[in-house]
Design a protein around this motif. Structure first.
Motif, PDB file in Angstrom:
ATOM      1  N   ALA A   1      35.168  22.419  -6.259  1.00  0.00           N
ATOM      2  CA  ALA A   1      34.590  21.350  -5.138  1.00  0.00           C
ATOM      3  C   ALA A   1      35.203  21.717  -3.765  1.00  0.00           C
ATOM      4  O   ALA A   1      34.694  21.724  -2.735  1.00  0.00           O
ATOM      5  N   ALA A   2      36.622  21.748  -3.873  1.00  0.00           N
ATOM      6  CA  ALA A   2      37.213  21.939  -2.431  1.00  0.00           C
ATOM      7  C   ALA A   2      37.069  23.321  -1.960  1.00  0.00           C
ATOM      8  O   ALA A   2      36.742  23.369  -0.650  1.00  0.00           O
ATOM      9  N   ASP A   3      36.895  24.203  -2.572  1.00  0.00           N
ATOM     10  CA  ASP A   3      36.554  25.421  -2.155  1.00  0.00           C
ATOM     11  C   ASP A   3      34.999  25.541  -1.540  1.00  0.00           C
ATOM     12  O   ASP A   3      34.771  26.535  -0.628  1.00  0.00           O
ATOM     13  N   ALA A   4      34.067  24.954  -2.356  1.00  0.00           N
ATOM     14  CA  ALA A   4      32.665  25.006  -1.951  1.00  0.00           C
ATOM     15  C   ALA A   4      32.554  24.201  -0.576  1.00  0.00           C
ATOM     16  O   ALA A   4      31.784  24.537   0.317  1.00  0.00           O
ATOM     17  N   HIS A   5      33.305  22.939  -0.329  1.00  0.00           N
ATOM     18  CA  HIS A   5      33.302  22.302   0.985  1.00  0.00           C
ATOM     19  C   HIS A   5      33.959  23.373   2.127  1.00  0.00           C
ATOM     20  O   HIS A   5      33.523  23.415   3.251  1.00  0.00           O
ATOM     21  N   TYR A   6      34.884  24.093   1.616  1.00  0.00           N
ATOM     22  CA  TYR A   6      35.618  25.054   2.500  1.00  0.00           C
ATOM     23  C   TYR A   6      34.700  26.031   3.000  1.00  0.00           C
ATOM     24  O   TYR A   6      34.580  26.171   4.228  1.00  0.00           O
ATOM     25  N   PHE A   7      34.140  26.704   1.930  1.00  0.00           N
ATOM     26  CA  PHE A   7      33.112  27.719   2.623  1.00  0.00           C
ATOM     27  C   PHE A   7      31.911  27.389   3.331  1.00  0.00           C
ATOM     28  O   PHE A   7      31.596  27.840   4.437  1.00  0.00           O
ATOM     29  N   ALA A   8      31.627  26.096   2.851  1.00  0.00           N
ATOM     30  CA  ALA A   8      30.209  25.399   3.553  1.00  0.00           C
ATOM     31  C   ALA A   8      30.653  25.181   4.831  1.00  0.00           C
ATOM     32  O   ALA A   8      30.024  25.429   5.885  1.00  0.00           O
ATOM     33  N   GLY A   9      31.808  24.788   5.152  1.00  0.00           N
ATOM     34  CA  GLY A   9      32.597  24.441   6.714  1.00  0.00           C
ATOM     35  C   GLY A   9      32.327  25.522   7.421  1.00  0.00           C
ATOM     36  O   GLY A   9      32.652  25.476   8.762  1.00  0.00           O
ATOM     37  N   LEU A  10      32.457  26.892   6.905  1.00  0.00           N
ATOM     38  CA  LEU A  10      32.648  28.077   7.646  1.00  0.00           C
ATOM     39  C   LEU A  10      31.202  28.625   7.764  1.00  0.00           C
ATOM     40  O   LEU A  10      30.820  29.797   8.496  1.00  0.00           O
ATOM     41  N   GLY A  11      30.152  27.749   7.223  1.00  0.00           N
ATOM     42  CA  GLY A  11      28.755  28.218   7.631  1.00  0.00           C
ATOM     43  C   GLY A  11      27.894  28.907   6.418  1.00  0.00           C
ATOM     44  O   GLY A  11      27.007  29.349   6.379  1.00  0.00           O
ATOM     45  N   TYR A  12      28.750  29.143   5.470  1.00  0.00           N
ATOM     46  CA  TYR A  12      28.081  29.678   4.175  1.00  0.00           C
ATOM     47  C   TYR A  12      27.237  28.348   3.357  1.00  0.00           C
ATOM     48  O   TYR A  12      27.551  27.368   3.427  1.00  0.00           O
ATOM     49  N   ARG A  13      26.090  28.841   2.707  1.00  0.00           N
ATOM     50  CA  ARG A  13      25.440  28.021   1.888  1.00  0.00           C
ATOM     51  C   ARG A  13      26.029  28.312   0.469  1.00  0.00           C
ATOM     52  O   ARG A  13      26.136  29.380  -0.241  1.00  0.00           O
ATOM     53  N   VAL A  14      26.685  27.096  -0.206  1.00  0.00           N
ATOM     54  CA  VAL A  14      27.306  27.333  -1.353  1.00  0.00           C
ATOM     55  C   VAL A  14      26.572  26.462  -2.462  1.00  0.00           C
ATOM     56  O   VAL A  14      26.112  25.327  -2.205  1.00  0.00           O
ATOM     57  N   LEU A  15      26.353  27.319  -3.675  1.00  0.00           N
ATOM     58  CA  LEU A  15      25.895  26.607  -4.744  1.00  0.00           C
ATOM     59  C   LEU A  15      26.879  26.714  -5.919  1.00  0.00           C
ATOM     60  O   LEU A  15      27.630  27.724  -6.140  1.00  0.00           O
ATOM     61  N   ALA A  16      27.485  25.443  -6.458  1.00  0.00           N
ATOM     62  CA  ALA A  16      28.399  25.273  -7.429  1.00  0.00           C
ATOM     63  C   ALA A  16      27.629  24.745  -8.403  1.00  0.00           C
ATOM     64  O   ALA A  16      27.619  23.448  -8.868  1.00  0.00           O
ATOM     65  N   PRO A  17      27.258  25.243  -9.865  1.00  0.00           N
ATOM     66  CA  PRO A  17      26.726  24.674 -10.879  1.00  0.00           C
ATOM     67  C   PRO A  17      27.642  23.950 -11.931  1.00  0.00           C
ATOM     68  O   PRO A  17      28.864  24.386 -11.946  1.00  0.00           O
ATOM     69  N   ASP A  18      27.099  22.964 -12.630  1.00  0.00           N
ATOM     70  CA  ASP A  18      27.656  22.728 -13.785  1.00  0.00           C
ATOM     71  C   ASP A  18      26.995  23.534 -14.972  1.00  0.00           C
ATOM     72  O   ASP A  18      25.821  23.179 -15.204  1.00  0.00           O
ATOM     73  N   LEU A  19      27.735  24.305 -15.731  1.00  0.00           N
ATOM     74  CA  LEU A  19      26.944  25.149 -16.721  1.00  0.00           C
ATOM     75  C   LEU A  19      26.417  24.001 -17.850  1.00  0.00           C
ATOM     76  O   LEU A  19      26.964  23.050 -17.939  1.00  0.00           O
ATOM     77  N   ARG A  20      25.459  24.597 -18.753  1.00  0.00           N
ATOM     78  CA  ARG A  20      25.009  23.734 -19.642  1.00  0.00           C
ATOM     79  C   ARG A  20      26.328  23.219 -20.541  1.00  0.00           C
ATOM     80  O   ARG A  20      27.070  23.982 -20.869  1.00  0.00           O
ATOM     81  N   GLY A  21      26.118  22.144 -20.842  1.00  0.00           N
ATOM     82  CA  GLY A  21      27.310  21.232 -21.755  1.00  0.00           C
ATOM     83  C   GLY A  21      28.454  21.274 -20.967  1.00  0.00           C
ATOM     84  O   GLY A  21      29.630  20.885 -21.806  1.00  0.00           O
ATOM     85  N   HIS A  22      28.473  21.133 -19.792  1.00  0.00           N
ATOM     86  CA  HIS A  22      29.588  21.064 -18.855  1.00  0.00           C
ATOM     87  C   HIS A  22      29.245  19.846 -17.782  1.00  0.00           C
ATOM     88  O   HIS A  22      28.286  20.039 -17.385  1.00  0.00           O
ATOM     89  N   GLY A  23      30.533  19.378 -17.527  1.00  0.00           N
ATOM     90  CA  GLY A  23      30.096  18.406 -16.377  1.00  0.00           C
ATOM     91  C   GLY A  23      29.005  17.518 -16.445  1.00  0.00           C
ATOM     92  O   GLY A  23      28.900  16.729 -17.606  1.00  0.00           O
ATOM     93  N   ARG A  24      28.284  17.642 -15.248  1.00  0.00           N
ATOM     94  CA  ARG A  24      26.937  16.544 -15.166  1.00  0.00           C
ATOM     95  C   ARG A  24      25.768  17.127 -15.792  1.00  0.00           C
ATOM     96  O   ARG A  24      24.824  16.510 -15.964  1.00  0.00           O
ATOM     97  N   SER A  25      25.936  18.340 -16.282  1.00  0.00           N
ATOM     98  CA  SER A  25      24.647  19.074 -16.821  1.00  0.00           C
ATOM     99  C   SER A  25      24.517  18.650 -18.305  1.00  0.00           C
ATOM    100  O   SER A  25      25.455  18.103 -19.008  1.00  0.00           O
ATOM    101  N   GLY A  26      23.307  18.549 -18.886  1.00  0.00           N
ATOM    102  CA  GLY A  26      22.968  18.239 -20.200  1.00  0.00           C
ATOM    103  C   GLY A  26      23.461  19.424 -21.099  1.00  0.00           C
ATOM    104  O   GLY A  26      23.751  20.415 -20.866  1.00  0.00           O
ATOM    105  N   LYS A  27      23.231  19.024 -22.374  1.00  0.00           N
ATOM    106  CA  LYS A  27      23.346  20.085 -23.717  1.00  0.00           C
ATOM    107  C   LYS A  27      22.055  19.979 -24.375  1.00  0.00           C
ATOM    108  O   LYS A  27      21.460  18.877 -24.596  1.00  0.00           O
ATOM    109  N   PRO A  28      21.757  21.132 -25.164  1.00  0.00           N
ATOM    110  CA  PRO A  28      20.576  21.058 -25.893  1.00  0.00           C
ATOM    111  C   PRO A  28      21.020  20.258 -27.235  1.00  0.00           C
ATOM    112  O   PRO A  28      22.205  20.065 -27.897  1.00  0.00           O
TER     113      PRO A  28
END
Length: 264
Positions: free
Chosen positions: A39-66
């Motif tokens: 997360a901190a890296d995502a905000h850092y690179f976004a602050g430099l002008g990059y568009r950053v996608l940071a997923p939660d893989l299936r079964g991890h974090g906020r994502s669901g699981k089958p």
């Protein structure tokens, strides 16, 4: 935060940060972690002008699981396809992909079918081939049952990094992880070989090797034998980096990625 539903009905959550017209980056976490690791890296690179996608893989974090959990719905190709769906959902062109451990494995899986979706690929904590006994996967739920999630999280954090600042992040993510998902994934990840995918690729590939990532480094022999000397491959040493080098060798990790992207 954005969300999509895969073709097998699993909700995948990802963060989408930075300007919509920025050069796109994917930051993909490893096993038992989540996008929060980066997360901190995502905000850092976004602050430099990059568009950053940071997923939660299936079964991890906020994502669901089958349901039910099975080897098939947590296979490497299945999880990699989720990330193609994310790129489509976000509507981004070729990306600079950065994968830690499992996040690098999934990118390597995608290369033969989707190399055009990549500008570059950078991995850290990722062996391109692994051969371990599958029965070791049974110790994941057993460990959680015997010691409890908090102790398992703390033990994993201490083994993973010497950084006192990084340990609370790892401890939290591992403690929240579903051990049954871990069992299925560890079984799938015990045996894979994606070296040929990397050898055949024409895009620039960067390996950031953490000097303190002992377990992965012990498995890197076949990967380095196949990749070193190839004009598309660059190896950079991060002597103080552990398995999650973005957390304990942050400045040099970011600097090397920026240098690599600007070169390509």
């Amino acid at each position: 935060m954005a969300q999509l539903v895969t073709d097998d009905g699993v909700a995948i959550v990802y963060d989408d940060l930075g300007p919509r017209d920025g050069v796109p980056i994917v930051l993909c976490h490893g096993l038992a972690a989540a996008g929060e690791q980066l997360a901190a890296d995502a905000h850092y690179f976004a602050g430099l002008g990059y568009r950053v996608l940071a997923p939660d893989l299936r079964g991890h974090g906020r994502s669901g699981k089958p349901v039910p959990l099975s080897a098939e719905n947590f296979s490497i190709p299945r999880m990699a396809d989720d990330l193609v769906a994310m790129l489509d959902d976000a509507g981004v062109g070729p990306v600079h992909w950065v994968g830690n451990s499992l996040g690098g494995i999934l990118a390597l899986e995608l290369l033969p079918r989707h190399e055009g979706r990549f500008r570059t690929l950078a991995t850290f904590g990722t062996a391109y081939r692994l051969s371990l006994p599958r029965w070791g996967a049974q110790f994941v739920p057993l460990g959680y049952a015997l010691f409890g999630p908090r102790l398992i999280g703390g033990m994993t954090a201490r083994v993973t990094t010497r950084s006192l600042a990084a340990r609370p992040v790892i401890e939290k993510l591992v403690a929240q992880f579903d051990p049954q998902v871990g069992r299925v994934l560890v079984e799938n990840l015990s045996q894979y070989d994606l070296i040929a995918n990397a050898v055949a690729a024409t895009l620039p590939i960067l390996m950031l090797r953490g000097g303190r990532d002992a377990q992965v480094n012990a498995a890197l022999g076949p990967t380095l034998e196949a990749m070193q000397g190839r004009p598309t491959f660059t190896l950079v040493e991060l002597p103080e980096g552990g398995h999650c080098a973005n957390l304990d060798a942050t400045e040099v990790w970011r600097t090397e990625l920026l240098k690599f992207w600007r070169q390509h």
